[in-house]
Structure formats: C-alpha cells, structure tokens
Design a protein around this motif. Structure first.
Motif, PDB file in Angstrom:
ATOM      1  N   THR A 184       0.847  -1.211  -0.062  1.00  0.00           N
ATOM      2  CA  THR A 184       0.131  -0.091  -0.063  1.00  0.00           C
ATOM      3  C   THR A 184       0.916   1.274   0.293  1.00  0.00           C
ATOM      4  OG1 THR A 184      -0.045  -0.084   2.471  1.00  0.00           O
ATOM      5  CG2 THR A 184      -2.037  -0.891   1.303  1.00  0.00           C
ATOM      6  N   GLY A 185       0.248   2.229  -0.573  1.00  0.00           N
ATOM      7  CA  GLY A 185       1.045   3.468  -0.333  1.00  0.00           C
ATOM      8  C   GLY A 185       0.181   4.790  -0.316  1.00  0.00           C
ATOM      9  N   SER A 186       0.407   5.853   0.288  1.00  0.00           N
ATOM     10  CA  SER A 186      -0.650   6.851   0.404  1.00  0.00           C
ATOM     11  C   SER A 186      -0.939   7.803  -0.870  1.00  0.00           C
ATOM     12  CB  SER A 186       0.167   7.843   1.429  1.00  0.00           C
ATOM     13  OG  SER A 186       0.985   8.738   0.709  1.00  0.00           O
ATOM     14  N   GLY A 187       0.144   7.565  -1.816  1.00  0.00           N
ATOM     15  CA  GLY A 187      -0.254   8.219  -3.088  1.00  0.00           C
ATOM     16  C   GLY A 187       0.487   9.580  -3.126  1.00  0.00           C
ATOM     17  N   GLY A 188       1.060   9.945  -1.759  1.00  0.00           N
ATOM     18  CA  GLY A 188       1.768  11.350  -1.860  1.00  0.00           C
ATOM     19  C   GLY A 188       1.062  12.352  -1.677  1.00  0.00           C
ATOM     20  N   PRO A 189       1.818  13.777  -1.737  1.00  0.00           N
ATOM     21  CA  PRO A 189       1.155  14.960  -1.495  1.00  0.00           C
ATOM     22  C   PRO A 189       0.466  15.526  -2.845  1.00  0.00           C
ATOM     23  CG  PRO A 189       3.409  15.400  -1.866  1.00  0.00           C
ATOM     24  CD  PRO A 189       3.484  13.877  -1.666  1.00  0.00           C
ATOM     25  N   PHE A 190       0.612  14.663  -3.943  1.00  0.00           N
ATOM     26  CA  PHE A 190      -0.051  15.066  -5.223  1.00  0.00           C
ATOM     27  C   PHE A 190      -1.122  14.321  -5.666  1.00  0.00           C
ATOM     28  CE2 PHE A 190       4.375  16.770  -5.364  1.00  0.00           C
ATOM     29  CZ  PHE A 190       4.057  18.018  -4.814  1.00  0.00           C
ATOM     30  N   ARG A 191      -1.737  13.490  -4.928  1.00  0.00           N
ATOM     31  CA  ARG A 191      -2.735  12.389  -5.402  1.00  0.00           C
ATOM     32  C   ARG A 191      -3.933  13.018  -6.111  1.00  0.00           C
ATOM     33  NH1 ARG A 191      -6.923  10.683  -2.737  1.00  0.00           N
ATOM     34  NH2 ARG A 191      -6.340  11.783  -1.044  1.00  0.00           N
ATOM     35  N   THR A 192      -4.377  14.022  -5.692  1.00  0.00           N
ATOM     36  CA  THR A 192      -5.350  14.858  -6.297  1.00  0.00           C
ATOM     37  C   THR A 192      -5.079  16.083  -7.050  1.00  0.00           C
ATOM     38  OG1 THR A 192      -5.938  16.147  -4.180  1.00  0.00           O
ATOM     39  CG2 THR A 192      -6.957  13.848  -4.461  1.00  0.00           C
ATOM     40  N   LYS A 193      -3.934  16.292  -7.151  1.00  0.00           N
ATOM     41  CA  LYS A 193      -3.499  17.515  -7.897  1.00  0.00           C
ATOM     42  C   LYS A 193      -3.595  17.503  -9.521  1.00  0.00           C
ATOM     43  CE  LYS A 193       0.472  20.915  -7.882  1.00  0.00           C
ATOM     44  NZ  LYS A 193      -0.035  21.922  -7.184  1.00  0.00           N
ATOM     45  N   SER A 194      -3.974  18.595 -10.129  1.00  0.00           N
ATOM     46  CA  SER A 194      -4.366  18.273 -11.368  1.00  0.00           C
ATOM     47  C   SER A 194      -3.005  17.993 -12.225  1.00  0.00           C
ATOM     48  CB  SER A 194      -4.726  19.830 -11.973  1.00  0.00           C
ATOM     49  OG  SER A 194      -4.571  19.909 -13.448  1.00  0.00           O
ATOM     50  N   PHE A 198       1.832  19.793 -12.618  1.00  0.00           N
ATOM     51  CA  PHE A 198       2.984  18.857 -12.055  1.00  0.00           C
ATOM     52  C   PHE A 198       4.078  19.659 -12.276  1.00  0.00           C
ATOM     53  CE2 PHE A 198       2.136  14.441 -10.559  1.00  0.00           C
ATOM     54  CZ  PHE A 198       0.739  14.752 -10.033  1.00  0.00           C
ATOM     55  N   SER A 199       4.318  20.263 -13.601  1.00  0.00           N
ATOM     56  CA  SER A 199       5.318  20.907 -13.916  1.00  0.00           C
ATOM     57  C   SER A 199       5.899  21.927 -13.221  1.00  0.00           C
ATOM     58  CB  SER A 199       5.371  21.077 -15.281  1.00  0.00           C
ATOM     59  OG  SER A 199       4.534  22.157 -15.822  1.00  0.00           O
ATOM     60  N   THR A 200       4.954  22.682 -12.593  1.00  0.00           N
ATOM     61  CA  THR A 200       5.368  23.726 -11.894  1.00  0.00           C
ATOM     62  C   THR A 200       5.481  23.435 -10.160  1.00  0.00           C
ATOM     63  OG1 THR A 200       3.045  24.109 -11.209  1.00  0.00           O
ATOM     64  CG2 THR A 200       4.191  25.425 -13.312  1.00  0.00           C
ATOM     65  N   ILE A 201       5.371  22.161  -9.787  1.00  0.00           N
ATOM     66  CA  ILE A 201       5.474  21.735  -8.329  1.00  0.00           C
ATOM     67  C   ILE A 201       6.999  22.119  -7.933  1.00  0.00           C
ATOM     68  CG2 ILE A 201       6.023  19.725  -6.984  1.00  0.00           C
ATOM     69  CD1 ILE A 201       3.730  18.301  -8.612  1.00  0.00           C
ATOM     70  N   THR A 202       7.108  22.657  -6.821  1.00  0.00           N
ATOM     71  CA  THR A 202       8.433  23.278  -6.223  1.00  0.00           C
ATOM     72  C   THR A 202       9.167  22.017  -5.150  1.00  0.00           C
ATOM     73  OG1 THR A 202       7.337  24.162  -4.394  1.00  0.00           O
ATOM     74  CG2 THR A 202       7.524  25.376  -6.336  1.00  0.00           C
ATOM     75  N   ASP A 311      -2.578   5.006 -10.616  1.00  0.00           N
ATOM     76  CA  ASP A 311      -2.892   5.449 -11.939  1.00  0.00           C
ATOM     77  C   ASP A 311      -1.465   5.655 -12.371  1.00  0.00           C
ATOM     78  OD1 ASP A 311      -2.879   7.122 -14.102  1.00  0.00           O
ATOM     79  OD2 ASP A 311      -4.331   8.902 -13.244  1.00  0.00           O
ATOM     80  N   PHE A 312      -0.959   5.071 -13.530  1.00  0.00           N
ATOM     81  CA  PHE A 312       0.534   5.296 -14.062  1.00  0.00           C
ATOM     82  C   PHE A 312       0.715   6.489 -14.914  1.00  0.00           C
ATOM     83  CE2 PHE A 312       0.493   0.578 -13.995  1.00  0.00           C
ATOM     84  CZ  PHE A 312       1.436   0.121 -12.821  1.00  0.00           C
ATOM     85  N   GLN A 313      -0.415   7.083 -15.228  1.00  0.00           N
ATOM     86  CA  GLN A 313      -0.399   8.483 -15.899  1.00  0.00           C
ATOM     87  C   GLN A 313       0.293   9.470 -14.740  1.00  0.00           C
ATOM     88  OE1 GLN A 313      -3.796   9.647 -18.106  1.00  0.00           O
ATOM     89  NE2 GLN A 313      -2.503  11.277 -18.973  1.00  0.00           N
ATOM     90  N   ARG A 314      -0.384   9.360 -13.624  1.00  0.00           N
ATOM     91  CA  ARG A 314      -0.109  10.373 -12.537  1.00  0.00           C
ATOM     92  C   ARG A 314       1.265   9.819 -11.921  1.00  0.00           C
ATOM     93  NH1 ARG A 314      -2.833  13.648  -9.357  1.00  0.00           N
ATOM     94  NH2 ARG A 314      -4.507  13.543 -10.626  1.00  0.00           N
ATOM     95  N   TYR A 315       1.589   8.500 -11.870  1.00  0.00           N
ATOM     96  CA  TYR A 315       2.833   8.026 -11.156  1.00  0.00           C
ATOM     97  C   TYR A 315       3.660   7.468 -12.091  1.00  0.00           C
ATOM     98  CZ  TYR A 315       0.078   9.249  -7.181  1.00  0.00           C
ATOM     99  OH  TYR A 315      -0.672   9.826  -6.315  1.00  0.00           O
ATOM    100  N   PRO A 316       4.170   7.747 -13.305  1.00  0.00           N
ATOM    101  CA  PRO A 316       5.099   7.144 -14.203  1.00  0.00           C
ATOM    102  C   PRO A 316       6.269   6.496 -14.008  1.00  0.00           C
ATOM    103  CG  PRO A 316       5.282   9.435 -14.871  1.00  0.00           C
ATOM    104  CD  PRO A 316       4.188   9.098 -13.611  1.00  0.00           C
ATOM    105  N   ASN A 317       6.936   6.916 -12.595  1.00  0.00           N
ATOM    106  CA  ASN A 317       8.182   6.413 -12.217  1.00  0.00           C
ATOM    107  C   ASN A 317       7.849   5.048 -11.589  1.00  0.00           C
ATOM    108  OD1 ASN A 317      10.486   7.870 -12.209  1.00  0.00           O
ATOM    109  ND2 ASN A 317       9.444   9.520 -11.328  1.00  0.00           N
ATOM    110  N   ILE A 351      16.171  21.295 -12.283  1.00  0.00           N
ATOM    111  CA  ILE A 351      15.148  20.541 -13.285  1.00  0.00           C
ATOM    112  C   ILE A 351      13.846  20.908 -12.664  1.00  0.00           C
ATOM    113  CG2 ILE A 351      16.853  19.017 -14.328  1.00  0.00           C
ATOM    114  CD1 ILE A 351      15.652  16.689 -12.592  1.00  0.00           C
ATOM    115  N   ARG A 352      12.938  20.297 -13.546  1.00  0.00           N
ATOM    116  CA  ARG A 352      11.281  20.472 -13.085  1.00  0.00           C
ATOM    117  C   ARG A 352      11.048  19.081 -12.548  1.00  0.00           C
ATOM    118  NH1 ARG A 352       8.432  22.019 -18.494  1.00  0.00           N
ATOM    119  NH2 ARG A 352       9.949  20.257 -18.989  1.00  0.00           N
ATOM    120  N   PHE A 353       9.731  19.244 -11.700  1.00  0.00           N
ATOM    121  CA  PHE A 353       9.558  17.928 -11.140  1.00  0.00           C
ATOM    122  C   PHE A 353       9.238  16.752 -12.040  1.00  0.00           C
ATOM    123  CE2 PHE A 353       5.880  15.271  -9.327  1.00  0.00           C
ATOM    124  CZ  PHE A 353       6.372  14.969  -8.154  1.00  0.00           C
TER     125      PHE A 353
END
Ligand code: NAD
Ligand code: MG
Length: 396
Positions: A184-194, A198-202, A311-317, A351-353
């Motif tokens: 199991t995993g929490s999905g991290g801080p960007f689980r519901t972010k559009s 993503f490219s502007t995440i600091t 969702d592999f699109q959200r989490y390609p890594n 580099i960007r996120f």
C-alpha cells in the motif's frame, strides 16, 4: 544488552532509532554511530550515548568531530571514510546493525553487516534495489537475519506466517498458501493535484508529505511515487514474489501499512499510526515486542479507510520501476542511480518535477545491459548511470 550500530544515525530513521533506544535503555547499548558530515548533531549524539566508536564519511567532518569530542572529554573513538564504516558494521562485538544510510552510499556498509552475519535492520532500500540477489545470497551464506524496516515491508513481514519469516529472500509463497503481497502507498502529496500543474511543483511542496515525516530524498520519491517503485522491487526480493504475486493499492490514510492475501480468502494487514518507530522497534525486538513511544491507534479518530487503484499516468516512475525489475538487475541499478541524481537536481531547482521521470527513463534506456554477477558490476553500472544522468540534467 544488545550492541547496536546505527548507520545513518543523524538522519530521520537514525533519530527514530535512537528514540526507541531512549525508551529501552536497559536492552540496547549504542556501540557505534555513523553519519555523512553532520558534525554538530554527531557531537551531541556521541555526548549523549557515549558509543565506543563513531564514524563520518567526510574526512574533514571527522577531524572536527574528534576535536569536539576531545574538548568535551568524550571517550568515543572517531573514524573517517567508507572502509572504517564497513569495519564498524562487521565488528565482532556487534549484535545488530540499523542500515539507514540514504542512497547507494549505504550499499557496502550494509553488505558488510550482512556478510558478518549480523541482525540487519534494513531501512536502506537501495541495497536491495541495486543488489537484490547478491544480498539475499550473502545473507543465506552468513546466516545474517534480514529484518525489513521500511514500513510496508515490515507490515508484510508481520503478516506472514513464521515459516515465511524464517525464509526471507527465498520463501515459497504459494506453498505457504499465500496468493498476493499487497503493497500500500498513500499516493503522496499530489494524489489529487491536476496533472497540468505537475511541471510547476516546487521542492518545498514535494518534500511536504501528508502523513510521514522523512528525509528529503525519500520525500521527493514519495511525491513521484518512485518510492513505491523502489518498494515494489524491494518486496519482490525480500518475499521472493513473482510479478503476478504483487498488488499495489493507494490507501491515502497510511493506517494499513501493507497486507498479505491468502488462498482461503483471508487478508492479514498490519495497522498503526504512521510513525517509523513502530517498524524500527519491531525489528529491534523481533520476535519480542518493546515500547516504541508511538501513540496508540484511535479508530474513532480515523473514521474511514479508503482504497484507490494506482494511476500510471500520474505516477510514471512507478511503472518505470516495475518494468525495470522485469528487465533485470542492471536496469534497477541504473534507474536508482539516475533517480538519485535527478532528485538532487530537482531539489537544487535545476530541473522540473516532471523532468525526473524523463531522466530516469532515458538513463535506463541508454545504459548497456549487462548481467550483474558481483558487487563490482553493480558499482560499475551505478557510476555509468550517474554520468548519464548528470549529462541529461545539463540539457534542462
Ligand atoms: P536522511 O537523509 O534523513 O538520513 C540519511 C543518513 O545517512 C544521515 O545520517 C546521513 O548523514 C547519512 N549519510 C549520507 N551519506 C552518507 C555516507 N556517504 N556515508 C555515511 N553516512 C551517510 O534519510 P532517511 O529518511 O533517514 O532514510 C534513510 C534510508 O532509509 C533511506 O535509504 C530511505 O529510503 C530509507 N527509509 C526511510 C524511511 C523514512 O521514513 N525516513 C522509511 C523507509 C525507508
Ligand atoms: Mg516505505
């Protein structure tokens, strides 16, 4: 009194380990403390715990530590560099080694503890990601007891039958009636972010994990879910699981820390508040239990537990890591090295996120596949992959 070495004592896991020691001073003696370069904290730790030895990777930092301890009349003997660290991890007087150096830097010291047959409390996931087969084989040879500290793997370990717990790295899951290892995993801080944002995440946003407090590198890995990818690889090695025996579920509350599914329909889970002192205390006391200083779980405060498909699109890594394992040990080693460089570059705002996964993928695709037979092969691939990743960073 169990004699304990803490590799990475100045880090997040190291501090939590010392906190468990504080609650059980009659059972554990700090034999040696090891860190990278944090002299101030290491000085304080040596004064408080009076270990026989301390070591820092950085030579100048170690000199400074020696001076500090002399001024304070502290008898701890100080060493510098990786060779000394490996020797401390294998010292004959040592019972257990907490392996909590971050990244591939933890590889050789952890291996040294394994080869010396110690009880190894394994937090450094990079060891298995880069050298899975070597570690499992060496542990079998030396009789070292590998106990997983990573909360998910510790939860899985706790949910396994005792026969399986005795066969870490080579347990016959199907024979024991186990059908799936559920990570199991929490999905991290960007689980519901559009996804468009993503490219502007600091870096500051990425290191702020909703449930767990951790070091910076692993926090970014949790945000990209590379952490779950590394944990998938770690789980396949530790539990001898095939791809079909693995299941990954997003569980935002981080109360269930992972599960085991059995053929009769049972699912056994380990639960608790998200506090690393629980898995740390479990590995320190196994097969007994000790107080860890963790708040008891209050079910009425939690109210609900939810579950989502990844969702592999959200989490390609995450997908990259799963594919890398199928590809072979060279690919997981290269991916891990690339990711360390890419995460560092992201934290330094080079580099960007969203560039992290692109760098990781390009390194895995461009590294020449070789069969990993020994640790020298791993170190070779690690070095090449870091060079490729550094070059890639320069293009951004
Ligand atoms: P951290 O960055 O907080 O601490 C890292 C420690 O390693 C520090 O003590 C640092 O001084 C030491 N270190 C760094 N380079 C070194 C070197 N070359 N030689 C000797 N020591 C060196 O990291 P952390 O969050 O404590 O994580 C440690 C390990 O545990 C990582 O592999 C991580 O993936 C794993 N882990 C951490 C958590 C967590 O909750 N923090 C959970 C599961 C697994
Ligand atoms: Mg984890």
């Amino acid at each position: 009194m169990k004699q304990l070495v803490i590799l990475g004592s100045t880090g997040s896991i190291g501090l939590s380990t010392l906190s468990v020691v504080d609650h059980n001073p009659e059972q554990y003696q700090v034999f040696a403390l090891v860190g990278g370069r944090n002299v101030t904290l290491m000085t304080e730790q040596c004064e408080k715990y009076q270990p026989r030895f301390a070591a820092l990777d950085d030579e100048n930092a170690a000199k400074q530590l020696t001076d500090n301890l002399k001024q304070r009349n502290c008898k701890t003997e100080v060493f510098a560099g990786q060779k000394a660290i490996c020797e401390l991890a294998a010292h004959t007087d040592v019972d257990m080694v907490m392996a909590a150096i971050v990244g591939a830097a933890g590889l050789l010291p952890t291996l040294s503890a394994v080869q010396a047959g110690k009880q190894v409390l394994l937090a450094n996931k990079e060891s298995l990601v880069t050298c899975g087969q070597i570690f499992i084989d060496e542990a079998k040879k030396s009789g070292a007891k590998l106990l997983p500290v990573d909360s998910e793997h510790n939860a899985i370990f706790q949910s396994l039958p005792p026969e399986a717990q005795q066969q870490i790295g080579f347990c016959p899951l199907a024979e024991l009636g186990i059908s799936k290892i559920i990570l199991t995993g929490s999905g991290g801080p960007f689980r519901t972010k559009s996804l468009t944002e993503f490219s502007t995440i600091t870096p500051a946003q990425a290191v702020a994990h909703p449930n767990w407090s951790m070091g910076r590198k692993i926090s970014v890995d949790s945000a990209t879910m590379m952490n779950k990818g590394l944990e998938y690889i770690e789980a396949r090695w530790l539990f001898n699981a095939t791809a079909d025996e693995m299941e990954i579920i997003i569980h935002p509350q981080s109360i269930i820390h992972s599960m085991v599914r059995y053929v009769d329909g049972s699912v056994i889970a380990q639960m608790g508040n998200p506090d690393m002192r629980t898995p740390i205390a479990h590995t320190m006391a196994y097969p007994n239990r000790i107080y860890a200083g963790v708040e008891p779980l209050d079910f009425f405060k939690i109210k609900e537990l939810t579950f989502i498909e990844p969702d592999f699109q959200r989490y390609p890594n995450l997908k990259l890591a799963i594919d890398a394992f199928a590809e072979g040990q060279y690919a997981t080693t290269a991916m891990n090295a690339a990711n360390e460089i890419a995460v560092e570059a992201f934290l330094n705002e080079q580099i960007r996120f969203t560039d992290i996964v692109d760098i990781n993928r390009s390194v895995v695709e461009n590294i020449a596949p070789i069969k990993v037979k020994q640790i020298a092969d791993v170190l070779h691939i690690d070095k090449l992959a870091r060079e490729l990743a550094h070059q890639a960073v320069l293009h951004y």
